[in-house]
Design an enzyme around this catalytic site. Structure first.
Site, mmCIF file in Angstrom:
data_model
loop_
_atom_site.group_PDB
_atom_site.id
_atom_site.type_symbol
_atom_site.label_atom_id
_atom_site.label_comp_id
_atom_site.label_asym_id
_atom_site.label_seq_id
_atom_site.Cartn_x
_atom_site.Cartn_y
_atom_site.Cartn_z
ATOM 1 C CD GLU A 1 -2.150 13.092 -18.481
ATOM 2 O OE1 GLU A 1 -1.332 12.186 -18.203
ATOM 3 O OE2 GLU A 1 -3.025 12.971 -19.382
ATOM 4 C CD GLU A 2 -4.897 11.967 -22.138
ATOM 5 O OE1 GLU A 2 -3.876 11.643 -22.772
ATOM 6 O OE2 GLU A 2 -5.560 11.167 -21.458
#
Length: 352
Positions: free
Chosen positions: A206-207
């Site tokens: 996600e990051e």
């Protein structure tokens, strides 16, 4: 409703940056397996738990496992390490922190994250400047030959910090987004009844661009999606009232806007109705910059009604992320109550 805070501690203290989520996925698997009917892993590394329902309607929950961190980019002749950031760091909060370098043997090496500069005693006024990530290096305190024998390019580096309780708050690295994973796990553990099929996804990467959520949304084809993530609690010195986003201890945040997605208005209203009906404290959230897995899920295939339930968190993307236990409990309560009636609405954007 008693929450198992030891699970959150294990999640936060287990290392796992984007692309290196194996260790934390094992912690999630152990907690998720007892509360779902089926468990599998997709090609990206997303951990997918399916809890069957009586109806075909599918609700997807997403909380990301990865934390921000680094990869070893270079080992110099003296054994000092240069790093590649994986996720968004502010270099100002990194100087003189301790890190773990996770070697291929599985054992971490403890090191000091330092600024490549003269000591402050020797700096002139003109030489003092704000630090940049490329100015940082890791000192393992070992001979260069030993460093080169134990560390290789691409090894994961994470910040070294324990999980602690401070009165009514928890303090840790990686609350972003291990606390979201925790909310998902605890909501499923406390869920008594549901009609819809629930697909709980602990997402990866996600990051670095919502990558795991993107593939999960396309592969699982949900009817509705809820992301679980942290958001900024700006109730601290240095932030004006109009920039505070949320406040610690004021309840779970229901996202109205961020730069990755504009949530479904009918879905927002349904969640708000549930919160009001059950006396769950909540606050509305507008986040000018930043996003969540909902941004990828909303755009999967022909589109999915999506919203984010956020846990207000101070000092995001530092080693001292802080959340209030009552806000976390409110998020668990709201999610489990939503899941109990998720089958009742379809969230059409218009009433005609």
């Amino acid at each position: 409703m008693e929450l198992d805070w030891s699970v959150l501690q294990r999640l936060c203290e287990t290392p796992g940056i984007a692309g290196h989520e194996t260790r934390v996925a094992e912690v999630v698997r152990a907690a998720l397996e007892p509360v779902v009917d089926e468990l599998r892993v997709d090609a990206m590394g997303n951990l997918i738990g399916i809890r069957r329902g009586r109806l075909a309607r599918r609700v997807l929950l997403a909380a990301h496992m990865d934390e921000i961190g680094f990869l070893v980019r270079h080992i110099d002749d003296n054994g000092f390490l240069r790093l590649q950031p994986v996720g968004g760091f502010d270099a100002r909060v990194l100087v003189a922190q301790r890190v773990h370098v996770w070697t291929r043997s599985g054992e971490p090496l403890l090191g000091a994250l330092q600024l490549a500069t003269k000591p402050i005693h020797l700096l002139t006024t003109e030489e003092r400047k704000a630090p940049a990530l490329e100015d940082l290096y890791v000192d393992l305190g070992l001979p260069a030959e030993e460093v080169r024998s134990r560390v290789e390019i691409g090894d994961m580096v994470t910040l070294a910090r324990d999980f602690v309780r401070l009165g009514p708050t928890v303090l840790s690295k990686a609350l972003d987004d291990r606390v979201g994973v925790f909310v998902m796990l605890e909501a499923l553990r406390h869920l008594e009844r549901h009609e819809a099929e629930i697909v709980a996804v602990a997402t990866v990467q996600e990051e670095v661009g919502l990558r795991g959520a993107q593939t999960a949304g396309f592969g699982l084809e949900p009817d509705v999606a809820i992301a679980l993530d942290v958001t900024i609690a700006g109730d601290v010195p240095g932030i004006e009232a109009h920039d505070r986003i949320t406040r610690l201890g004021a309840g779970v945040a229901i996202k109205v806007f961020d730069s990755s997605h504009i949530p479904s208005r009918p879905l927002i209203e349904h969640v708000r109705e549930i919160a009001a009906r059950h006396g769950i404290r909540y606050q509305l959230e507008v986040l000018p910059r930043g996003g969540t897995d909902a941004g990828a899920l909303q755009r999967a295939r022909a589109g999915v009604p999506a919203v984010t339930l956020s846990i207000p968190t101070r000092h995001v993307h530092t080693v001292n992320e802080m959340a209030h236990v009552e806000d976390i409990a409110a998020a668990v309560d709201l999610l489990r109550r939503y899941l109990a009636e998720a089958h009742e609405r379809t969230y059409q954007p218009y009433s005609w």
